[in-house]
Design a protein around this motif. Structure first.
Motif, PDB file in Angstrom:
ATOM      1  N   ASN A  34       0.860  -1.170   0.000  1.00 28.44           N
ATOM      2  CA  ASN A  34       0.000   0.000   0.000  1.00 28.44           C
ATOM      3  C   ASN A  34       0.904   1.230   0.000  1.00 28.44           C
ATOM      4  O   ASN A  34       1.609   1.469   0.983  1.00 28.44           O
ATOM      5  N   GLU A  35       0.916   1.959  -1.112  1.00 28.52           N
ATOM      6  CA  GLU A  35       1.773   3.129  -1.267  1.00 28.52           C
ATOM      7  C   GLU A  35       3.236   2.744  -1.019  1.00 28.52           C
ATOM      8  O   GLU A  35       3.796   2.018  -1.794  1.00 28.52           O
ATOM      9  N   SER A  36       3.826   3.190   0.099  1.00 28.72           N
ATOM     10  CA  SER A  36       5.247   2.912   0.340  1.00 28.72           C
ATOM     11  C   SER A  36       5.468   1.774   1.323  1.00 28.72           C
ATOM     12  O   SER A  36       6.589   1.556   1.766  1.00 28.72           O
ATOM     13  N   ARG A  37       4.415   1.043   1.648  1.00 28.84           N
ATOM     14  CA  ARG A  37       4.537  -0.035   2.634  1.00 28.84           C
ATOM     15  C   ARG A  37       4.359  -1.405   1.968  1.00 28.84           C
ATOM     16  O   ARG A  37       3.515  -1.559   1.095  1.00 28.84           O
ATOM     17  N   LEU A  38       5.158  -2.352   2.420  1.00 27.17           N
ATOM     18  CA  LEU A  38       5.183  -3.671   1.790  1.00 27.17           C
ATOM     19  C   LEU A  38       5.248  -4.752   2.871  1.00 27.17           C
ATOM     20  O   LEU A  38       6.083  -4.687   3.772  1.00 27.17           O
ATOM     21  N   TRP A  39       4.350  -5.700   2.779  1.00 27.51           N
ATOM     22  CA  TRP A  39       4.362  -6.839   3.700  1.00 27.51           C
ATOM     23  C   TRP A  39       4.670  -8.097   2.881  1.00 27.51           C
ATOM     24  O   TRP A  39       4.023  -8.351   1.861  1.00 27.51           O
ATOM     25  N   LEU A  40       5.647  -8.877   3.326  1.00 27.51           N
ATOM     26  CA  LEU A  40       6.006 -10.132   2.665  1.00 27.51           C
ATOM     27  C   LEU A  40       6.086 -11.193   3.748  1.00 27.51           C
ATOM     28  O   LEU A  40       7.039 -11.198   4.544  1.00 27.51           O
ATOM     29  N   ASP A  41       5.106 -12.058   3.813  1.00 22.38           N
ATOM     30  CA  ASP A  41       5.006 -12.995   4.931  1.00 22.38           C
ATOM     31  C   ASP A  41       5.127 -12.205   6.235  1.00 22.38           C
ATOM     32  O   ASP A  41       4.356 -11.307   6.471  1.00 22.38           O
ATOM     33  N   ASP A  42       6.149 -12.497   7.037  1.00 22.49           N
ATOM     34  CA  ASP A  42       6.277 -11.811   8.325  1.00 22.49           C
ATOM     35  C   ASP A  42       7.380 -10.749   8.290  1.00 22.49           C
ATOM     36  O   ASP A  42       8.040 -10.480   9.285  1.00 22.49           O
ATOM     37  N   LEU A  43       7.583 -10.165   7.120  1.00 24.45           N
ATOM     38  CA  LEU A  43       8.577  -9.094   6.956  1.00 24.45           C
ATOM     39  C   LEU A  43       7.857  -7.838   6.472  1.00 24.45           C
ATOM     40  O   LEU A  43       7.163  -7.868   5.461  1.00 24.45           O
ATOM     41  N   TYR A  44       8.044  -6.747   7.195  1.00 28.91           N
ATOM     42  CA  TYR A  44       7.386  -5.487   6.855  1.00 28.91           C
ATOM     43  C   TYR A  44       8.448  -4.477   6.431  1.00 28.91           C
ATOM     44  O   TYR A  44       9.501  -4.356   7.065  1.00 28.91           O
ATOM     45  N   THR A  45       8.167  -3.740   5.357  1.00 26.28           N
ATOM     46  CA  THR A  45       9.136  -2.775   4.846  1.00 26.28           C
ATOM     47  C   THR A  45       8.453  -1.448   4.576  1.00 26.28           C
ATOM     48  O   THR A  45       7.403  -1.407   3.927  1.00 26.28           O
ATOM     49  N   GLU A  46       9.066  -0.373   5.072  1.00 23.34           N
ATOM     50  CA  GLU A  46       8.671   0.973   4.682  1.00 23.34           C
ATOM     51  C   GLU A  46       9.716   1.459   3.696  1.00 23.34           C
ATOM     52  O   GLU A  46      10.896   1.596   4.045  1.00 23.34           O
ATOM     53  N   VAL A  47       9.297   1.665   2.474  1.00 24.45           N
ATOM     54  CA  VAL A  47      10.226   1.939   1.386  1.00 24.45           C
ATOM     55  C   VAL A  47      10.290   3.439   1.138  1.00 24.45           C
ATOM     56  O   VAL A  47       9.258   4.090   0.947  1.00 24.45           O
ATOM     57  N   GLY A  48      11.515   3.981   1.150  1.00 22.22           N
ATOM     58  CA  GLY A  48      11.683   5.401   0.874  1.00 22.22           C
ATOM     59  C   GLY A  48      12.890   5.659  -0.005  1.00 22.22           C
ATOM     60  O   GLY A  48      13.797   4.827  -0.083  1.00 22.22           O
ATOM     61  N   ALA A  82      12.223 -14.341   8.533  1.00 24.00           N
ATOM     62  CA  ALA A  82      11.601 -14.262   7.213  1.00 24.00           C
ATOM     63  C   ALA A  82      12.390 -15.122   6.242  1.00 24.00           C
ATOM     64  O   ALA A  82      13.578 -15.389   6.448  1.00 24.00           O
ATOM     65  N   SER A  83      11.720 -15.531   5.189  1.00 22.38           N
ATOM     66  CA  SER A  83      12.384 -16.393   4.206  1.00 22.38           C
ATOM     67  C   SER A  83      13.380 -15.580   3.387  1.00 22.38           C
ATOM     68  O   SER A  83      13.289 -14.345   3.289  1.00 22.38           O
ATOM     69  N   ALA A  84      14.297 -16.286   2.764  1.00 22.34           N
ATOM     70  CA  ALA A  84      15.271 -15.623   1.887  1.00 22.34           C
ATOM     71  C   ALA A  84      14.562 -14.920   0.741  1.00 22.34           C
ATOM     72  O   ALA A  84      14.998 -13.860   0.286  1.00 22.34           O
ATOM     73  N   VAL A  85      13.450 -15.493   0.279  1.00 22.97           N
ATOM     74  CA  VAL A  85      12.699 -14.880  -0.818  1.00 22.97           C
ATOM     75  C   VAL A  85      12.104 -13.553  -0.374  1.00 22.97           C
ATOM     76  O   VAL A  85      12.175 -12.552  -1.097  1.00 22.97           O
ATOM     77  N   ALA A  86      11.533 -13.524   0.836  1.00 24.61           N
ATOM     78  CA  ALA A  86      10.950 -12.281   1.338  1.00 24.61           C
ATOM     79  C   ALA A  86      12.018 -11.202   1.493  1.00 24.61           C
ATOM     80  O   ALA A  86      11.829 -10.052   1.077  1.00 24.61           O
ATOM     81  N   TRP A  87      13.154 -11.563   2.067  1.00 21.76           N
ATOM     82  CA  TRP A  87      14.248 -10.592   2.209  1.00 21.76           C
ATOM     83  C   TRP A  87      14.697 -10.090   0.842  1.00 21.76           C
ATOM     84  O   TRP A  87      14.946  -8.893   0.656  1.00 21.76           O
TER      85      TRP A  87
END
Lengths: 302, 83
Positions: free
Chosen positions: A87-101, A114-119
Motif C-alpha cells: 500500500n503506497e510505500s509499505r510492503l508486507w512479505l510474509d512476516d517481513l514489513y518494509t517501509e520503502v523510501g 523471514a524467508s530468503a525470498v521475502a528478504w
C-alpha cells in the motif's frame, strides 16, 4: 548494531548475528579477496563505505503492522511462494514489513524470521526506491566502461560471461546487476561466476586454478569475481537472442522483464524513470551466442 | 471520473507512452492523443474532451467521440476505470 553497506546505502542492522550474516552474504558490497585466498567473511570485509549522508536502511526485529487497505498477491520467486501485500510505500512479505523510501527505508521482521525470498524481494524494492535499477544481466567491464548482457534462460549468457572472463575482461556480476539511473554507474552483488566443470574446461581452462575449493549447491565451480575494482559506467545493454531487431514496444518489454516489476509507489516511480533512461542504452538488434563476444570487445576495447 | 489503474507501469518514449499491465504482462502503446489524455487522469470525460478540442481544434462532438474511444480501449484492458 552492525553497520555495512549495500550499493550506496548504509545498512544499520539490529538483527541476530545469524540473520545479519545471511543478508550480508547476498547484499553487502563485495570486496576483492587477496589473491589466492578464500573470500573474506562478511564481518572481516572492509566494504566501501558510503557517504555519511547516504541512504539508510534499518533492519530490526519488531512486530509488523497489519496490512490495511492493501493490494494482495501470491508471488513466486525462484519457485518459492511468498504472500505479498502493499500500500503506497509499505510492503508486507510474509512476516517481513518494509517501509520503502528514496532516502531511508525500514525493515521489521517478526520473531520467527523471514524467508530468503521475502528478504530478497524487500531489499530489491528498497534499492529500486533508492534509484538503482536491478538488472537480471551479466556485466563485463574494461577500465571504467561496462556492458550488460541479458537474455532468457538458455540464451548463452553464462557461457558468454565465462568466455569473456577467460579473455581477461572484468566480470562485475553474473546476474545480479544494479544500474544507477542518475549517474549511469553499474554495480554487481555477485561474489562468484558459477560454471560447470565442462564449461570451464571448454571455454576458459586457464581459470580452473582460480576456482574455490567449495562449490555451489548445483555442483558448479565458483570463480571469484572482482566487482569492486573501480566504478564502471554502463555503455550499452545487449540482449542475447537470434540477432533480430526489436521494435520499441519489444525493447520496453525486455527492459521491464529484465528489471522486474516494483510494487510500492517509491520503487515504481524510480523504476519507471530508470527504464526510460536505460532504454537508449539497449541495442535494438539482439546479439547471438556467435557474435556476442565480438560485440562486447568492440564496445570495450575502442 | 476516469482514473488510471495505479498498478500500471509507464515508460515515456517522448512522442509515445508505453503502458504495461504487470499482472497481465500486456503492453499498450499510446500515441500523442492517448498520451495527452492519460497524463490528465484523473479527469472527467468533459474535461478530457475539452482538452482534445483545445489541442487539436476538434469540434466538441469529434473530441468527445475520440476521448470516449480511447478511454474504452484502455478500460477493456484494465488500464483505467471510471468511478
Amino acid at each position: 548494531m552492525n553497520r555495512w553497506s549495500s550499493l550506496d546505502a548504509q545498512v544499520q542492522s539490529e538483527l541476530t548475528p545469524a540473520q545479519d550474516s545471511e543478508l550480508r552474504a547476498l547484499w553487502e558490497n563485495p570486496v576483492l579477496p587477496a589473491e589466492g585466498s578464500e573470500p573474506l567473511a562478511p564481518s572481516a570485509q572492509a566494504a566501501v563505505q558510503p557517504h555519511p549522508d547516504s541512504r539508510r536502511i534499518e533492519l530490526r526485529e519488531g512486530v509488523p503492522p497489519q496490512p490495511v487497505g492493501a493490494s494482495h498477491a501470491a508471488l513466486t520467486l525462484m519457485d518459492l511462494p511468498v504472500e505479498a501485500a502493499w500500500n503506497e510505500s509499505r510492503l508486507w512479505l510474509d512476516d517481513l514489513y518494509t517501509e520503502v523510501g528514496q532516502h531511508s527505508s525500514r525493515l521489521l521482521v517478526g520473531k520467527g524470521g523471514a524467508s530468503a525470498v521475502a528478504w530478497s524481494l524487500a531489499l530489491t524494492e528498497v534499492q529500486r526506491a533508492g534509484g538503482w535499477l536491478p538488472l537480471h544481466a551479466a556485466v563485463v567491464a574494461r577500465g571504467g566502461k561496462a556492458v550488460a548482457i541479458t537474455g532468457v534462460s538458455g540464451a548463452g549468457k553464462s557461457t558468454a560471461t565465462l568466455r569473456l572472463l577467460g579473455l581477461g575482461f572484468r566480470v562485475i556480476c553474473e546476474d545480479r546487476a544494479f544500474w544507477h539511473a542518475a549517474s549511469g554507474e553499474v554495480r554487481g552483488l555477485d561474489r562468484w561466476l558459477r560454471a560447470f566443470d565442462d564449461s570451464v574446461d571448454t571455454f576458459a581452462p586457464q581459470l580452473r586454478d582460480q576456482a574455490l575449493a567449495q562449490r555451489d549447491i548445483k555442483g558448479k565451480l565458483l570463480l571469484p569475481l572482482t566487482p569492486d575494482a573501480g566504478a564502471a559506467q554502463l555503455l550499452e545493454v545487449l540482449a542475447l537472442s537470434d540477432g533480430s531487431v526489436m521494435d520499441s514496444a519489444g525493447r520496453v518489454r525486455l527492459l521491464w522483464e529484465t528489471t522486474g516489476y516494483p510494487l510500492t509507489r517509491p520503487a515504481r516511480d524510480a523504476v519507471q524513470h530508470g527504464v526510460g533512461r536505460l532504454l537508449p542504452l539497449l541495442r535494438a538488434q539482439t546479439v547471438t551466442r556467435h557474435n556476442v563476444l565480438d560485440a562486447v570487445q568492440e564496445l570495450l576495447e575502442f | 471520473m476516469w482514473q488510471a489503474n495505479s498498478a500500471v507501469l509507464i515508460t515515456d518514449l517522448g512522442d509515445e507512452l508505453v503502458l504495461m499491465h504487470p499482472e497481465r504482462s500486456e503492453m499498450f502503446s499510446l500515441n500523442a492523443t492517448g498520451k495527452l489524455l492519460w497524463q490528465q487522469l484523473p479527469a472527467t470525460l468533459d474535461s478530457l474532451s475539452h482538452s482534445l478540442e483545445q489541442t487539436y481544434g476538434l469540434t466538441p462532438s469529434q473530441a468527445r467521440d475520440d476521448a470516449e474511444a480511447v478511454l474504452e480501449q484502455l478500460r477493456t484492458r484494465d488500464l483505467v476505470n471510471c468511478v
